[in-house]
Write an enzyme that holds these catalytic residues in place. Structure first.
Site, PDB file in Angstrom:
ATOM      1  N   GLU A  44       0.834  -1.202   0.000  1.00 15.16           N
ATOM      2  CA  GLU A  44       0.000   0.000   0.000  1.00 15.16           C
ATOM      3  C   GLU A  44       0.875   1.260   0.000  1.00 15.16           C
ATOM      4  O   GLU A  44       1.856   1.341   0.732  1.00 15.16           O
ATOM      5  CB  GLU A  44      -0.895  -0.023   1.244  1.00 15.16           C
ATOM      6  CG  GLU A  44      -1.964   1.045   1.283  1.00 15.16           C
ATOM      7  CD  GLU A  44      -2.939   0.848   2.446  1.00 15.16           C
ATOM      8  OE1 GLU A  44      -3.961   1.527   2.483  1.00 15.16           O
ATOM      9  OE2 GLU A  44      -2.667  -0.020   3.305  1.00 15.16           O
ATOM     10  N   LYS A 113      -9.118   3.648  -2.600  1.00 17.64           N
ATOM     11  CA  LYS A 113      -9.525   2.843  -1.453  1.00 17.64           C
ATOM     12  C   LYS A 113     -10.918   3.259  -0.999  1.00 17.64           C
ATOM     13  O   LYS A 113     -11.235   4.448  -0.934  1.00 17.64           O
ATOM     14  CB  LYS A 113      -8.523   3.018  -0.311  1.00 17.64           C
ATOM     15  CG  LYS A 113      -8.669   2.022   0.830  1.00 17.64           C
ATOM     16  CD  LYS A 113      -7.493   2.141   1.784  1.00 17.64           C
ATOM     17  CE  LYS A 113      -7.541   1.083   2.890  1.00 17.64           C
ATOM     18  NZ  LYS A 113      -6.354   1.147   3.773  1.00 17.64           N
ATOM     19  N   CYS A 174      -6.041  -3.492   1.724  1.00 15.33           N
ATOM     20  CA  CYS A 174      -5.786  -3.629   3.155  1.00 15.33           C
ATOM     21  C   CYS A 174      -7.057  -3.740   4.005  1.00 15.33           C
ATOM     22  O   CYS A 174      -7.625  -4.799   4.133  1.00 15.33           O
ATOM     23  CB  CYS A 174      -4.908  -2.473   3.647  1.00 15.33           C
ATOM     24  SG  CYS A 174      -4.148  -2.790   5.269  1.00 15.33           S
ATOM     25  N   SER A 359      21.198  -2.280  33.910  1.00 11.09           N
ATOM     26  CA  SER A 359      21.017  -2.230  35.358  1.00 11.09           C
ATOM     27  C   SER A 359      21.221  -3.568  36.047  1.00 11.09           C
ATOM     28  O   SER A 359      21.350  -3.620  37.270  1.00 11.09           O
ATOM     29  CB  SER A 359      19.598  -1.733  35.667  1.00 11.09           C
ATOM     30  OG  SER A 359      18.639  -2.704  35.277  1.00 11.09           O
TER      31      SER A 359
END
Length: 714
Positions: A44, A113, A174, A359
């Site tokens: 896309e 789209k 999509c 750490s």
């Protein structure tokens, strides 16, 4: 048999990198043609990159997209193949997210789209207009730069399908696959045999199976060939697009690309039989529905996808057998997804490496192991001869232009690009210091160790000199406010030191460039606000900011074996602790879960109910009474829910300064991006908490019933 060879791809596009995006598009077309494909589909908005965000509102983005399309149309390598290419464009003064179907230097049609992704991480309606004129096209006037190349003045723009001499192709974009009434249903009934889906679908833990099942379902009942293309990599923001392009035939996956890869271009092809599609569509009920379906306008393209050979008899289908789709476990997804995202971020930011304050706890440990996983992927790609990976590795390690260096050992490469520092104080333990040192040695990173007590003492002395007041910890007779301030100054000074070391450590080693600082706050700590604002969580990027503590522990257990790092076992056994206060008289270390007033497992539950199931305090209490009622009383559950919402509310402001992290968890509290909520709350929630208390008083206490064991909570 009527065989056609089709291609889909995953491209590592980068927002606004028009030159690089063009090169990757052309490479995918060249590879597809070399394998005999006559149809190629890409991701896309592949020309500008999907993640342009508000740049889609700029005329420049659309202009440059046309300029790149013009180069593709003129390129001889893009001829003799039908290409489905993505770009934004303006039609009648409105912006659209489009697919452009091209063949032999001409545009066949433009498909905008119709259904937009507009929740979670997506804001498509902010930039684009959905096309709501279904089964309808309009003439679109082409810009002069295109007219000179194609000789066309206008082309069809809208909801149509493409017909060749031997088949019909339909486009689905999509989000349209995820809608209840997906376009492929009606297109299939109208005779569309090949569906293309161009996506920019991001990675999220445990998400891929949903995508795969929808693609299989798209052709299971209706028959057809489905080509799914997806973006891959970090295109400049918090998302990692995980590729996994695939091809399906009649509800079966027949070809699959990788989900995580450092390759910029990946092409998947398959040779499939159109007769298999037609045979799958012979059911009586389907034929009856097809006869009643409304027709789509057909845009004709003078070509055959079978290469002009017509129906071929006696040839075997190539790569058309069903495959078992390869899914990664959540632990593998954590090892691979953030590592690929970190690689893209590092190479594209053109920095010399990463730095992390190590750490000795599990969070900074997980961050470090993900970097090591990145090094493993780099070495694997380099050994396969991937030139782009090798070139990026040489540049970031400071190798000269004529270097023959190729990463061959993950520890050696890690030592070149990864730096860590243990920043101890008088409250730090021998155990955490040793764990940090041992982990650094195990993965090969360049490690330094320091005590910062003099810096902390200087800050305290400055405060005392200014105010004539000397703050003390609670265990030394001070107030809670004094103790909190003394803890926070240690944490914030670590951030200042981290940036100094990140800027100068390459110089210390005789190298050029600077380092990016990595944060290591997990998603649960962010949700709870259990960290100091502008401490080590304030970094350049954070690879674990979208991962729960529970999943991180599972990942470390996985990496202990998979990466042959026995040292990781000591991190799993250690109690999570900040080590910011003096040890008490009972010699019990500061515990994160005790201080938070909730466990990390509980935090994951709260986060999912709050975000995914959209529960406020009252709704969350109602659900937890059902889920936890067998081992906790309604009053106990009410206390837990109120405590979570109170602490979440008073710390919500910290979300506004979260370090950008790769999105991986669907209950992420990432502010103003994925999680849109206020950052100043009435943290007392008077009405909501009163309603919870009223209900808790009248509900039966199932935890006291025979057979229920309160210990089940553990």
């Amino acid at each position: 048999m009527h065989l056609v060879t089709v291609a889909t791809c995953s491209l590592n596009q980068w927002a606004l990198d028009f030159t690089g995006n063009y090169e990757r598009i052309m490479k995918s077309i060249t590879i597809a043609k070399s394998r005999g494909a006559t149809l190629r589909v890409g991701p896309e908005l592949e020309i500008p990159g999907y993640g342009c965000l508000d740049h889609f509102l700029e005329g420049d983005t659309i202009l440059h997209s046309w300029e790149i399309l013009a180069k593709i149309l003129q390129n001889e390598d893009a001829r003799d193949i039908v290409c489905d290419i993505g770009m934004p464009m303006t039609h009648k003064n409105s912006n659209y997210n489009c697919r452009v179907i091209i063949h032999n230097g001409k545009i066949a049609m433009i498909r905008p789209k119709m259904w937009m992704a507009n929740d979670g991480n997506y804001r498509e309606l902010r930039y684009f207009t959905p096309w709501h004129k279904h089964r309808h096209t309009e003439p679109h006037s082409l810009p002069s730069i295109i007219r000179k190349i194609t000789g066309q003045t206008v082309v069809p723009f809208g909801d149509a399908v493409v017909a060749t001499e031997d088949t019909v192709i339909g486009v689905e974009l999509c989000e349209e696959l995820f809608t209840p009434a997906s376009p492929h249903i009606q297109m299939g009934l109208d005779g569309v045999e090949i569906f293309t889906n161009s996506s920019a679908s991001h990675h999220e833990l445990r998400k891929l199976n949903k995508r795969v099942e929808l693609i299989k379902e798209a052709t299971a009942k209706n028959g057809g060939i489905y080509l799914y293309a997806n973006q891959q990599g970090c295109d400049g923001d918090r998302l990692y697009y995980d590729g996994a392009c695939m091809i399906a035939l009649n509800g079966r996956i027949v070809a699959q690309g990788s989900q995580f890869s450092l390759s910029d271009v990946e092409v998947v092809t398959a040779t499939l039989d159109l007769q298999a599609v037609r045979a799958a569509r012979t059911q009586s009920s389907r034929r009856m529905q097809a006869a009643q379906s409304e027709p789509y306008e057909r845009v004709w393209v003078d070509t055959r996808l079978d290469g002009g050979m017509g129906i071929r008899v006696g040839e075997e289908e190539s790569k058309a057998k069903s495959i078992e789709f390869k899914y990664n476990t959540p632990e593998e997804e954590i090892a691979l997804g953030p590592a690929c995202w970190l690689w893209d971020y590092l190479r594209r930011s053109r920095q010399a490496g990463y730095f992390v304050p190590l750490s000795g706890g599990i969070d900074s440990c997980a961050t470090s192991v993900i970097v090591y996983s990145m090094s493993r992927l780099v070495v694997q790609a380099a050994q396969r001869g991937e030139e782009q990976v090798i070139a990026d590795a040489r540049r970031m390690t400071g190798e000269p232009d004529d270097s023959t260096y190729v990463p061959s050992d993950p520890r050696e490469f890690t030592n070149r690009i990864f730096h860590s520092c243990y920043m101890g104080t008088e409250h730090s333990s021998v155990e955490t210091r040793k764990r940090a040192k041992d982990l650094a040695e195990a993965i090969g990173c360049y490690h330094v160790d320091l005590n910062m007590d003099t810096v902390v003492s200087a800050m305290k002395a400055l405060f005392t000199m200014t105010t004539n007041k000397a703050p003390r910890f609670e265990s030394q007779g001070g107030t809670a406010r004094e103790s909190l301030a003394l803890q926070n100054i240690q944490a914030r000074l670590r951030m200042v030191l981290a940036y100094m070391f990140a800027q100068l450590l390459p110089w210390v080693r005789g190298k050029t460039g600077g380092l990016l600082v990595l944060g290591s706050a997990n998603v649960d700590e962010s949700l709870r606000g259990y960290y100091t604002k502008y401490d080590c969580s304030a970094a350049d990027v954070n690879p674990i900011g979208g991962i729960s503590k529970t999943d991180l522990k599972k990942f470390i257990a996985y990496a202990q074996t998979e990466f042959d790092l026995p040292i990781l076992g000591s991190f799993l056994d250690a109690i999570p602790t900040a080590e910011l206060i003096p040890m008490g008289q009972d010699n019990v270390a500061q515990s994160d879960e005790v201080e938070m007033g909730m466990t990390y497992e509980e935090l994951s539950v709260y986060g999912r109910l709050r975000k995914v199931e959209k529960c406020g305090p009252y709704g969350m209490f109602g659900k937890l009474v059902i889920d936890w009622g067998s081992f906790l009383s309604p009053v106990e559950i009410a206390t837990k829910v109120k405590h979570f919402f109170f602490t979440h509310a008073i710390n919500r402001h910290k979300m506004t300064t979260l370090t950008p992290s790769v999105h991986l968890e669907e209950y992420s509290p990432d502010d103003n991006r994925f999680d849109l909520r206020p950052f100043l709350y009435n943290s007392r929630f008077e009405h909501q908490f009163n309603r919870i208390d009223q209900l808790a008083e009248v509900l039966p206490n199932r935890a006291t019933q025979p057979g229920n064991d309160k210990a089940k909570q553990d």
